[in-house]
Design a protein around this motif. Structure first.
Motif, PDB file in Angstrom:
ATOM      1  N   UNK A 185       0.828  -1.199   0.000  1.00 26.30           N
ATOM      2  CA  UNK A 185       0.000   0.000   0.000  1.00 26.30           C
ATOM      3  C   UNK A 185       0.859   1.244   0.000  1.00 26.30           C
ATOM      4  N   UNK A 186       0.232   2.388  -0.219  1.00 22.72           N
ATOM      5  CA  UNK A 186       0.958   3.652  -0.295  1.00 22.72           C
ATOM      6  C   UNK A 186       0.509   4.568   0.837  1.00 22.72           C
ATOM      7  N   UNK A 187       1.502   5.178   1.495  1.00 25.39           N
ATOM      8  CA  UNK A 187       1.252   6.157   2.540  1.00 25.39           C
ATOM      9  C   UNK A 187       1.691   7.513   2.008  1.00 25.39           C
ATOM     10  N   UNK A 188       0.741   8.403   1.752  1.00 28.37           N
ATOM     11  CA  UNK A 188       1.047   9.716   1.192  1.00 28.37           C
ATOM     12  C   UNK A 188       1.364  10.697   2.326  1.00 28.37           C
ATOM     13  N   UNK A 189       2.469  11.417   2.218  1.00 28.08           N
ATOM     14  CA  UNK A 189       2.809  12.419   3.226  1.00 28.08           C
ATOM     15  C   UNK A 189       3.929  13.308   2.693  1.00 28.08           C
ATOM     16  N   UNK A 190       3.821  14.614   2.858  1.00 27.41           N
ATOM     17  CA  UNK A 190       4.896  15.509   2.428  1.00 27.41           C
ATOM     18  C   UNK A 190       6.082  15.525   3.395  1.00 27.41           C
ATOM     19  N   UNK A 191       5.897  14.938   4.577  1.00 24.63           N
ATOM     20  CA  UNK A 191       6.977  14.863   5.566  1.00 24.63           C
ATOM     21  C   UNK A 191       7.004  13.469   6.171  1.00 24.63           C
ATOM     22  N   UNK A 192       8.189  12.880   6.213  1.00 22.01           N
ATOM     23  CA  UNK A 192       8.376  11.550   6.801  1.00 22.01           C
ATOM     24  C   UNK A 192       9.470  11.646   7.859  1.00 22.01           C
ATOM     25  N   UNK A 193       9.164  11.190   9.060  1.00 26.59           N
ATOM     26  CA  UNK A 193      10.142  11.167  10.142  1.00 26.59           C
ATOM     27  C   UNK A 193      10.590   9.735  10.387  1.00 26.59           C
ATOM     28  N   UNK A 194      11.886   9.495  10.203  1.00 27.15           N
ATOM     29  CA  UNK A 194      12.473   8.208  10.561  1.00 27.15           C
ATOM     30  C   UNK A 194      12.765   8.210  12.053  1.00 27.15           C
ATOM     31  N   UNK A 195      12.116   7.311  12.768  1.00 35.70           N
ATOM     32  CA  UNK A 195      12.360   7.144  14.201  1.00 35.70           C
ATOM     33  C   UNK A 195      12.398   5.651  14.488  1.00 35.70           C
ATOM     34  N   UNK A 196      13.181   4.955  13.682  1.00 35.96           N
ATOM     35  CA  UNK A 196      13.152   3.492  13.627  1.00 35.96           C
ATOM     36  C   UNK A 196      14.081   2.823  14.618  1.00 35.96           C
ATOM     37  N   UNK A 197      14.834   3.594  15.390  1.00 37.37           N
ATOM     38  CA  UNK A 197      15.701   2.987  16.391  1.00 37.37           C
ATOM     39  C   UNK A 197      17.018   2.504  15.810  1.00 37.37           C
ATOM     40  N   UNK A 198      17.537   1.440  16.393  1.00 41.15           N
ATOM     41  CA  UNK A 198      18.905   1.028  16.147  1.00 41.15           C
ATOM     42  C   UNK A 198      19.098  -0.109  15.176  1.00 41.15           C
ATOM     43  N   UNK A 199      20.304  -0.705  15.277  1.00 45.57           N
ATOM     44  CA  UNK A 199      20.726  -1.726  14.335  1.00 45.57           C
ATOM     45  C   UNK A 199      21.327  -2.945  15.032  1.00 45.57           C
ATOM     46  N   UNK A 200      20.904  -3.179  16.271  1.00 46.82           N
ATOM     47  CA  UNK A 200      21.479  -4.255  17.074  1.00 46.82           C
ATOM     48  C   UNK A 200      21.372  -5.631  16.461  1.00 46.82           C
ATOM     49  N   UNK A 201      20.355  -5.858  15.616  1.00 51.83           N
ATOM     50  CA  UNK A 201      20.180  -7.177  15.017  1.00 51.83           C
ATOM     51  C   UNK A 201      21.221  -7.484  13.941  1.00 51.83           C
ATOM     52  N   UNK A 202      22.160  -6.567  13.707  1.00 51.99           N
ATOM     53  CA  UNK A 202      23.319  -6.893  12.877  1.00 51.99           C
ATOM     54  C   UNK A 202      24.210  -7.919  13.561  1.00 51.99           C
ATOM     55  N   UNK A 203      24.074  -8.056  14.870  1.00 49.44           N
ATOM     56  CA  UNK A 203      24.974  -8.890  15.657  1.00 49.44           C
ATOM     57  C   UNK A 203      24.232 -10.065  16.295  1.00 49.44           C
ATOM     58  N   UNK A 204      25.008 -11.122  16.591  1.00 48.67           N
ATOM     59  CA  UNK A 204      24.409 -12.333  17.160  1.00 48.67           C
ATOM     60  C   UNK A 204      23.879 -12.094  18.566  1.00 48.67           C
ATOM     61  N   UNK A 205      24.548 -11.235  19.324  1.00 50.69           N
ATOM     62  CA  UNK A 205      24.110 -10.923  20.685  1.00 50.69           C
ATOM     63  C   UNK A 205      23.894  -9.432  20.804  1.00 50.69           C
ATOM     64  N   UNK A 206      22.738  -9.040  21.300  1.00 51.32           N
ATOM     65  CA  UNK A 206      22.396  -7.625  21.389  1.00 51.32           C
ATOM     66  C   UNK A 206      21.398  -7.406  22.515  1.00 51.32           C
ATOM     67  N   UNK A 207      21.334  -6.185  22.993  1.00 49.92           N
ATOM     68  CA  UNK A 207      20.293  -5.811  23.950  1.00 49.92           C
ATOM     69  C   UNK A 207      19.025  -5.359  23.235  1.00 49.92           C
ATOM     70  N   UNK A 208      19.096  -5.223  21.921  1.00 50.26           N
ATOM     71  CA  UNK A 208      17.975  -4.689  21.137  1.00 50.26           C
ATOM     72  C   UNK A 208      16.913  -5.752  20.857  1.00 50.26           C
ATOM     73  N   UNK A 209      15.658  -5.343  20.716  1.00 48.92           N
ATOM     74  CA  UNK A 209      14.593  -6.287  20.353  1.00 48.92           C
ATOM     75  C   UNK A 209      14.685  -6.672  18.876  1.00 48.92           C
ATOM     76  N   UNK A 210      13.848  -7.613  18.475  1.00 42.52           N
ATOM     77  CA  UNK A 210      13.911  -8.152  17.118  1.00 42.52           C
ATOM     78  C   UNK A 210      13.582  -7.132  16.046  1.00 42.52           C
ATOM     79  N   UNK A 211      12.892  -6.036  16.393  1.00 40.15           N
ATOM     80  CA  UNK A 211      12.517  -5.037  15.390  1.00 40.15           C
ATOM     81  C   UNK A 211      13.670  -4.116  15.003  1.00 40.15           C
ATOM     82  N   UNK A 212      14.798  -4.195  15.722  1.00 39.42           N
ATOM     83  CA  UNK A 212      15.910  -3.266  15.489  1.00 39.42           C
ATOM     84  C   UNK A 212      16.815  -3.776  14.374  1.00 39.42           C
ATOM     85  N   UNK A 213      16.321  -3.648  13.141  1.00 37.09           N
ATOM     86  CA  UNK A 213      17.005  -4.223  11.981  1.00 37.09           C
ATOM     87  C   UNK A 213      17.537  -3.157  11.032  1.00 37.09           C
TER      88      UNK A 213
END
Length: 534
Positions: A185-213
């Motif tokens: 689907x398409x989300x129309x917006x003239x402004x988009x804020x990235x607030x997606x958090x971190x990148x901990x799932x790059x590593x085998x062990x992390x304190x980050x949850x599974x959504x931090x990709x």
């Protein structure tokens, strides 16, 4: 496309920065839509234990003030902080906490009724406020989710953003997304804020949850934005170690435990931090993590111990989350030292943005861990992250309102986009490769091997599922992180090169900046961003 929606501001992510921005934008009269891959309560914020570092003039240690907080932050950042950014963000802290409390957040108080304060690594004073003992993030998340729901702000849960969409001028005009059944689907917006958090799932062990990709970094790169300082991944010194080695999201043992008097000892009972730093066990995280890894290697162990027995019976009341995690692992922290190891925790770098969240791409904003404002430099000072999300989240919403009011953003609707096909890498292979070669200790040989391994394992797939989207984000961000780590031929902050053990201020007192060229290749900017804070 199967569905569509629209708003003035599209917020991607439901952590402290995204929800703060959403609430403020709604107060300013904007139509806001929030998108979450999981539930509205998912993300890194809810897992934050220690607290929020802030100097509140009416309740502070004698002699503590904003200037000292700025100096502590700059020192921890190892020469790569932007002093103006540090000053502006930290100066907004007291007002941000007042707004959060007005929204219903409840912080711990002392016997005198004032907010309770603790001290964490790198801080020269007791200025870290907390909630629920060691559940600050959970309380902040609860209050902000309640504010979003109370403000009637719609949240699309179980929706994954695939790609940012741009108009003919290059301005962001919305996003392509998948719903919970993988329908596009398409989300129309003239402004988009990235607030997606971190990148901990790059590593085998992390304190980050599974959504931090690392979704935000990848989305920004593909939209034409630059990223900076990705090589500075902060490894938290103390996560709970269990037999078999750390793997997946590991329970965090908050730094505040050391702030209350706990000390690190090796498997032979010797102090780990003795002689390592003037602040000993309260040294900045990069120093403590490196010391733990060295001592573990010297003793042939996979962990060290955190001895918190001196805290006594009040441990369970002061740190209920940590206590429960220890109990679940069969450890009584009141009587037994806690086995701990390091794990990927926080990305000090990210999408290049101002303290108002603006990026170089019209209509694209970033706030929180995904952003690189210059606050953290080469190593984040403990408990500055929630504060950054609160302050920059609000400022970003105000910037969007201003930019919309000035006619700077494009309201041109986007047509039906095509789902992209991008390189992905098997996640287990990627995580093992990053942990082996791109962890705390790095060298050119290992970094080059990591790049080759990921290149050879990459396959192109159409991004028709959430997993494919996440795997593509991880693959691109991993290569960007490796490229930045290879370029920085020195050791500084979180970035430790065993083949370049010294800090080189002459050549490397600047940020490493990357972008994608017209062919989709990662390229370095000519000069990077010079840092002059000392």
């Amino acid at each position: 496309m199967s569905w569509e929606a629209g708003a003035d501001l599209l917020v991607i992510g439901t952590g402290v920065a995204g929800l703060t921005a959403a609430v403020r934008a709604r107060e300013l009269g904007l139509r806001v839509l929030v998108v979450s891959k999981d539930s509205a309560s998912a993300g890194n914020t809810g897992w934050a234990q220690g607290g929020i570092a802030v100097v509140r003039p009416d309740e502070a240690d004698p002699g503590d003030d904003l200037r000292r907080h700025v100096e502590d932050t700059v020192i921890a950042g190892a020469g790569l902080c932007s002093r103006p950014a540090v000053q502006e963000i930290l100066a907004g802290g007291a007002a941000a906490i007042a707004r959060l409390r007005a929204a219903g957040a409840r912080f711990d108080v002392g016997a005198d009724g004032a907010l309770a304060r603790t001290r964490e690594g790198g801080h020269s004073a007791f200025r870290v406020i907390h909630a629920g003992g060691d559940a600050t993030g959970a309380e902040v998340q609860r209050a902000l989710v309640d504010a979003v729901r109370g403000g009637g702000i719609p949240v699309l849960e179980q929706h994954c953003v695939v790609e940012l969409l741009r108009g003919d001028s290059g301005a962001v005009v919305g996003a392509l997304a998948l719903d919970g059944e993988n329908r596009p689907g398409v989300l129309h917006a003239p402004a988009v804020l990235l607030a997606t958090g971190g990148l901990g799932q790059l590593y085998a062990a992390t304190t980050n949850p599974e959504v931090s990709t690392a979704d935000g970094v990848a989305l920004a790169l593909r939209a034409g934005a630059s990223v900076a300082d990705l090589e500075f991944v902060q490894f938290h010194p103390t996560v709970l170690y269990t037999p078999g080695g750390p793997r997946g999201r590991r329970p965090l043992i908050t730094e505040a435990v050391r702030g209350e008097g706990a000390v690190l000892v090796d498997v032979r009972g010797r102090r780990v931090m003795a002689g390592e730093h003037p602040l000993a066990d309260l040294a900045p995280r990069d120093v403590v993590s490196a010391a733990i890894n060295r001592r573990a290697a010297e003793t042939g162990a996979e962990h060290v111990f955190l001895d918190a027995t001196g805290i006594g019976a009040r441990f369970a009341e002061r740190f209920p989350t940590v206590y429960a995690a220890c109990q679940a692992a069969g450890i009584d922290p009141v009587r037994d030292p806690i086995p701990v190891a390091s794990a990927a925790h926080y990305s000090c770098g990210g999408v290049v943005s101002t303290v108002d969240g603006r990026t170089a791409v019209t209509g694209l904003y970033a706030a929180g861990e995904v952003a690189c404002t210059g606050l953290h430099g080469a190593n984040r000072l403990a408990s500055n992250s929630l504060l950054e999300g609160l302050v920059v989240g609000q400022r970003a919403a105000e910037a969007v309102a201003k930019d919309l009011g000035c006619g700077l953003l494009s309201r041109r609707a986007c047509g039906d986009p095509v789902q992209p096909a991008l390189a992905v890498v098997d996640r287990d292979l990627l995580q093992r490769t990053m942990s082996r070669h791109v962890g705390i200790g790095r060298d050119e040989r290992g970094l080059a091997q990591a790049a080759r391994t990921l290149d050879q394992a990459a396959v192109v797939r159409r991004l028709e599922t959430r997993q494919a989207v996440e795997d593509a984000s991880l693959a691109l961000t991993a290569q960007a992180l490796i490229a930045a780590a290879r370029q920085r031929a020195e050791s500084r902050g979180c970035h430790r090169r065993t083949d370049y053990p010294d800090t080189d201020d002459l050549h490397w007192r600047r940020s490493t900046v990357l972008r994608l060229d017209a062919s989709g290749w990662l390229v370095h900017t000519a000069a990077g961003i010079a840092r002059t804070a000392a």
